[in-house]
Each structure stands twice: as C-alpha cells, then as structure tokens.
Design an enzyme around this catalytic site. Sequence first.
Site, mmCIF file in Angstrom:
data_model
loop_
_atom_site.group_PDB
_atom_site.id
_atom_site.type_symbol
_atom_site.label_atom_id
_atom_site.label_comp_id
_atom_site.label_asym_id
_atom_site.label_seq_id
_atom_site.Cartn_x
_atom_site.Cartn_y
_atom_site.Cartn_z
ATOM 1 C CE LYS A 45 13.734 -8.414 -1.258
ATOM 2 N NZ LYS A 45 14.083 -7.044 -1.141
ATOM 3 C CB CYS A 80 -6.979 23.361 -29.923
ATOM 4 S SG CYS A 80 -7.522 23.356 -28.209
ATOM 5 C CG LEU A 107 12.007 -12.793 5.531
ATOM 6 C CD1 LEU A 107 11.453 -13.154 4.158
ATOM 7 C CD2 LEU A 107 12.543 -14.043 6.226
ATOM 8 C CG ASP A 117 6.364 -6.810 -4.120
ATOM 9 O OD1 ASP A 117 6.492 -6.523 -2.918
ATOM 10 O OD2 ASP A 117 6.856 -6.143 -5.045
ATOM 11 C CE1 TYR A 144 4.416 -15.365 5.526
ATOM 12 C CE2 TYR A 144 3.682 -14.550 3.392
ATOM 13 C CZ TYR A 144 4.040 -14.320 4.714
ATOM 14 O OH TYR A 144 4.010 -13.055 5.200
ATOM 15 C CB CYS A 160 -4.950 22.694 -25.422
ATOM 16 S SG CYS A 160 -4.997 21.233 -26.461
ATOM 17 C CB CYS A 214 -9.377 20.159 -28.636
ATOM 18 S SG CYS A 214 -7.659 19.643 -28.589
ATOM 19 C CB CYS A 218 -7.815 20.638 -23.745
ATOM 20 S SG CYS A 218 -8.474 21.557 -25.152
ATOM 21 C CD GLU A 235 7.652 -20.673 1.782
ATOM 22 O OE1 GLU A 235 7.179 -19.528 1.929
ATOM 23 O OE2 GLU A 235 7.686 -21.519 2.677
ATOM 24 C CE1 TYR A 262 -20.024 -21.913 -4.698
ATOM 25 C CE2 TYR A 262 -20.937 -19.907 -5.655
ATOM 26 C CZ TYR A 262 -20.216 -20.536 -4.654
ATOM 27 O OH TYR A 262 -19.701 -19.802 -3.627
ATOM 28 C CG ASP A 263 -24.771 -18.966 -9.826
ATOM 29 O OD1 ASP A 263 -23.825 -18.739 -9.049
ATOM 30 O OD2 ASP A 263 -24.795 -18.596 -11.016
ATOM 31 C CE LYS A 270 10.805 -10.792 0.978
ATOM 32 N NZ LYS A 270 10.017 -9.601 0.724
HETATM 33 S S1 IVH Z 1 8.044 -15.774 5.773
HETATM 34 C C1 IVH Z 1 10.389 -14.475 9.199
HETATM 35 N N1 IVH Z 1 7.413 -16.321 3.305
HETATM 36 O O1 IVH Z 1 8.172 -10.825 3.162
HETATM 37 C C2 IVH Z 1 9.341 -14.968 8.327
HETATM 38 N N2 IVH Z 1 7.406 -14.053 3.989
HETATM 39 O O2 IVH Z 1 10.480 -9.412 4.317
HETATM 40 C C3 IVH Z 1 8.788 -13.903 7.482
HETATM 41 N N3 IVH Z 1 6.738 -12.488 2.237
HETATM 42 O O3 IVH Z 1 6.603 -9.566 6.015
HETATM 43 C C4 IVH Z 1 7.673 -14.364 6.730
HETATM 44 N N4 IVH Z 1 6.400 -13.971 0.667
HETATM 45 O O4 IVH Z 1 5.165 -10.035 4.008
HETATM 46 C C5 IVH Z 1 7.591 -15.352 4.222
HETATM 47 N N5 IVH Z 1 6.854 -16.948 1.141
HETATM 48 C C6 IVH Z 1 7.027 -15.998 2.065
HETATM 49 C C7 IVH Z 1 6.805 -14.632 1.769
HETATM 50 C C8 IVH Z 1 7.021 -13.694 2.767
HETATM 51 C C9 IVH Z 1 6.368 -12.689 0.969
HETATM 52 C C10 IVH Z 1 6.845 -11.153 2.877
HETATM 53 C C11 IVH Z 1 6.122 -11.038 4.184
HETATM 54 C C12 IVH Z 1 7.128 -10.555 5.183
HETATM 55 C C13 IVH Z 1 8.199 -10.007 4.317
HETATM 56 C C14 IVH Z 1 9.523 -10.116 5.012
#
Ligand code: IVH
Length: 672
Positions: free
Chosen positions: A314, A411, A84, A118, A226, A408, A431, A426, A114, A37-38, A116
């Site tokens: 959730k 000491c 959502l 973060d 997504y 501290c 110390c 400190c 899917e 690749y390099d 969710k």
């Molecule tokens: S669908 C209405 N799919 O969740 C459709 N969102 O609370 C909204 N997020 O702003 C997007 N994983 O940042 C969707 N698999 C997923 C997600 C996802 C994370 C986040 C996204 C959205 C927030 C909504």
Amino acid sequence: MNLYQARQRVEDLRAQVRYHDYRYYVLDSPEISDAEYDELMRELRELEARFPQLITPDSPTQRVSGQPVEAFGVVEHRTPLLSLGNAFDYEELQAWYRRALGILEVEGFPLVCEPKIDGLAVALVYEDGRFVQGATRGDGFRGENVTENLRTIRSIPMRLLAKDAPPRFEVRGEVYMSKTAFERLNEERTDQGQPRFANPRNAAAGSVRQLDSRITAQRSLDIWVYQLGWTDGAYPPTHWETLQWLQDMGFRINPEIDRHEGLEGVERHYRQWADRRHDLEYEIDGLVVKADPFQYYERLGIVGREPRWATAYKFPPIQATTKLLRIEINIGRTGTLNPYAVLKPVQVGGVTVSKATLHNEEDIQRKGIRVGDTVIVQRAGDVIPQVVGPVVSKRTGREKVFVMPDRCPACGTEVRRPEGEVMHYCPNPACPAQAFRWLTHFVSRGAMDVEGLGESWCYVLLEEGLVKDPADIYSLTKEQLVGLERMAEKSAENLLSAIEASKDRPLGRLIFALGIRHVGSEIAALLASHFASIDALTRASVEELAAIPTIGPRIAESVHQYFRDAGNLRVIEKLRRAGVRMAEERAPAPPEGPLADLTFVITGTLASMPRSKAEELIRQLGGSASDSVTKKTDYLVAGESPGSKLQKAQRYGTKLLSEQEFLELLHQHGAM
Ligand code: IVH
C-alpha cells in the site's frame, strides 16, 4: 438481399465493429476514422432493423442502450474471489516474501507488480468466446449478477478475438471510473441537486450496481483485467504470460505491469510509483505483488481469505490532521448555501490546504464534525480536499456543533430546504451574493463566454450599480465603462465587443447561463434540442418536461417554476430586446418533410431502437412525436407489450403501425 445474405453481411459487420472497438477502447489506437466506424454501425443497424430475427444480445448495436434489469440475481462464484493481505512498508513486504520462500524452500522466485486499482472487482464468464455473465465480488462466494450493466462498458469484450480461447473460463478485473469522469459526474450531480460521490471507487460501484443499465451506460466506466479466475481449458504456466495471453484475446490489461526477479526491483518500482501515481488518469492505492509461477500457488495456499502468493503493497495515504477553525458559507448561483471548512493551513501530499468542501449540513452531521475539532483532511488524487472526519480523542469539550444559519448570510432572507433535498437555499432572487454568482456564471466560458469579464469586473459592475442582473450587461455603454477605475478606453471597447459577440451563443448555452436550479450544461443542451426556443421552453408543462428521457420530475419542476417567476421573465425579456439569440438556428421541425403535419405516439418497447431515437427520427422527417394519444394522433406505433394507449387509439380509430411497418416507413423515407 435475402435473409441468408443479410446474415453473412451482419456477421461480417459485427466482426469489423468488434475489431475496431478493440483497437479504440482497449489498445487506444484506432485504425479508422469515427465517420468510417459510424458507417459500419449504421449499416449494421439498418440490416438488423430489416431483419430483426438476426439481432443477438451480443451484437454491438445492443450495447449502449442496455435493458433495465429487474433486480440482480445471485451468482455463485465457482472459485471464491479472494482478498489481499497488506504490506505498509518495505519490512512488511520482506516478511511476506521470506515467509513464502520458507514454505517453498527456494532461494527466490519472480514477482509481478501491478497497480492496485481503486474500483470494484468483477468476475466475467465467457463461453465459446462470448461474454455470458458478469458478477460483482459480493462476499467473495456469492455476488450480484450485473451482466446487463457490464455489457455497457465498452472495454469489456462481448466476443473474443482469439479463436483458440478456452470453451469456458472466467477472468477477473477491476471496473473503475477515471478521475475526470468522476469530477464531471459529481459536477453534474451537484447541478441537479443530487448527493455527490465521495470518491471514484464509490462512483464506479454505484454505477455498476444500478438497476437501470441505461444509467450505467451513461457513466464512463472502464476495466483493467488482472487475473484468470478459472478455466476448463489449458492456460500458460505463469501469471505474466497469462496476462499477455488474455491481452491477445482482447482483454484490457494494464500497461504499467512489471516483472521482477526479486524484491529489490519491486521496491525500486514502488518508490517511483508513490509519486507517479498522481499522473495516472485513475486512482490506485498501492501495488499488487504476485508470485509469477502458478506451480507455487497451491503449496503457498490461502490463509483465511488471503492467498499467500500475493499481497498489496500500500501507498501511504495522503492525509493530514489539522484544526477546523470555522465553517463558512458560500452562496451558489442558484442560491444554494454551500458550507466549507476553514482550516489551519496544512501540507497534504505536497499541497497546502486551508479550505475544504463540506457539501451540506447532512454531510457534516453524518461525519460528526464540530467547529474547533482536530480533523483528518484528505486529498484523493487530484480531487478537491475533503474532511474525512474528526479525531474525537483530541476533543477538549469546547467544540461546537454546526447548525446551518436560518438566514442567508449575504442578504438576511430566511433560508429554505425543499422537502427531500439536502441543500438549503436562499430564496431571494435579489440576494447580492446570488447576483454575483449568477453574473459570473452567466459570463463564464461554458455559458455566454464573455471574454475579459472576470470575477473582479463582475464585482465592480454590481457594486457600482451598473448591472443588477446579467441582462444588464447588454446595455452597458462605453461612457459608463471608462468611468470605472482602471478601465482604459481600449479595454472598454474590447469588453463591449466581447459582450456583443456573446449575443449569438447557441441556445443551450443561454439556457445553461440562465442558472436554472438543477440544470447543468448537458441538461441545458438537451432542453435546447428538444424545444428549440426559449418561448417553447417557457410554455412547457411539467409533464412535457418530465417526458424527456433523463429529465426527472425534480428537474422538470425546477425548470417549470423558473419560467413562472416574474423576475426571471423580466430578465429574459431584457435579453430578447438586447438581441440575444433565443432560438436554435435550425427550425425545430422542418415544416416540410414526408411526415409533415403527422403526429405519432409510441407505446410499448421497440426491439430495434430506444423510444427517444424513434422520436428523433420522426422529427427529422418533419413529423411530431407526442406522449399521449388524442383525437389528433395520426399513428400509434405499437412495440412489445403496449400499454393503455393502444385501447385509447382503438377507441379513436387511430391508425396502428407495428414496429416492422414503422421501420419500413422510416426506411422508405431514407431515415434509416
Ligand atoms: S488480484 C487474491 N490484482 O484489490 C487476488 N486485485 O484487496 C486478488 N484489486 O478484490 C485479486 N487491483 O478488487 C488483484 N491488480 C490487481 C488489483 C486487485 C485492484 C482489488 C480487487 C480485490 C482487492 C483485494
């Protein structure tokens, strides 16, 4: 090779690199070795250097360095990025589904589940198969233009694989930082005296919203795509097939996605995930449940900002409340006072928590935490437990506001808080708490790696007065060691040979081991490769240090100060006399080489490579690269918009090189 042939070859190389990027970053299944690749990249860079007119912004060579973004422009989203609604238990999820069935007047419909993620939502626009714009969610209608920063994320394709992609469309996804990358980044930031990120989501958002995309490029970010945002062309009739379709184009689609005929399957899936979520390399806070057939979306419609065709199911947060008994202070190896909470032990997500980090005084004040408070404790994934904040309603009035001690605790020396920093220190180099932390750090695995010298032996050696600073370990004798309680002759011999072996660690390890404030292992390695010896580093001025890319004024100042301290210099002298390696094995600049004895200065921006790379190549050829033009400067390489150095060079009659001439010079000597 003429321009026409070069163009053909460049396009061919780019297609190959893109394909292998996709195998590596998206599918996680490379077909060629890193070296192969390099080699592709090297040939591509070389051709682009020879024919700069062939460089395009979407070339794989342009990805990593990134150009500084002036300021984010505003992007109007063609269709808003929605939020959502939430379901916190099965009943709420059933209510959501029933409602949709009622509106549609159907018995059931398939659902896609899917993770969710973060992270941070982004919208990516593609035109004729090329990535042309990337934006944050913003308020849902208008986001920030972060195209340049997103270009640095390797799993975002710059060009699509499929030839039949719609001419214009937008995909949406979540940019995130893995748990490991997050921990690493925070450690690095602590070492450098910068505030820590509270969680991977903040770290990802902070990294994408950087004005300097070179910083984004250094943060390991990734994306899961997504959703299809909008398109001018045709697309599949269901969400499930759309994800497959997007995957075939080269987008990174989460493998943990599932399709279910009804709610029962979703619920089973959810229960498995409530436990399995911790096995993932990234944080998720629930599942997103989406109706599969697009034909229903319009009829289901949107309430406020939330579509009825999807909801977030959730996970219960892994939090608990408990009593904050005391705040205690740990002294770090560089003398930082690190406050932590001593808690009444409590179960948080299956783990007993009795201590939690509090970072610094400002953090405690900002969260409004008082000693004696009932506090919310949280474990986010595998990260260390955190105190989220107090439960104010449970206060009795007997809680006490915390103030950092002015002496501290180990000491008694008066502590200091340098201007602009959040940590207290400190300042006493003798110390005992610091000596202990310094010694354990010095012998630790990432530093001098002295096997068998764990914390308890460090403690004993200091207590017995055999060791006062880390350099003293090199003058320990077998007689001294066997005189210690529970140290047999064999262990003493083993320990001595482990100590002996540590004398030959690479220079970067030694610099890290010295425990210079703000110098973590990466910065230490950088300093080692730049200065190549402790002596050269000792002599370096603040300006020289600060001129190194990624070393800011604070690190430069701290390194400089360290080597001005008589006590530190004494330790270094002792290390030298003990025979510890003080230089890189390789000489810093080969005295021979085609550019030996020649000094180069670079001004302005080079189109073909970052300045640091150009300087590295000069050094490889035996020359030296400097930052300021003096009478001794032999060549000034002038890139785009050169600065005042150009006038100075003209005054001294320094020879000027254009970028093209410079590249030819490098090429001629085989450096490119
Ligand atoms: S669908 C209405 N799919 O969740 C459709 N969102 O609370 C909204 N997020 O702003 C997007 N994983 O940042 C969707 N698999 C997923 C997600 C996802 C994370 C986040 C996204 C959205 C927030 C909504």
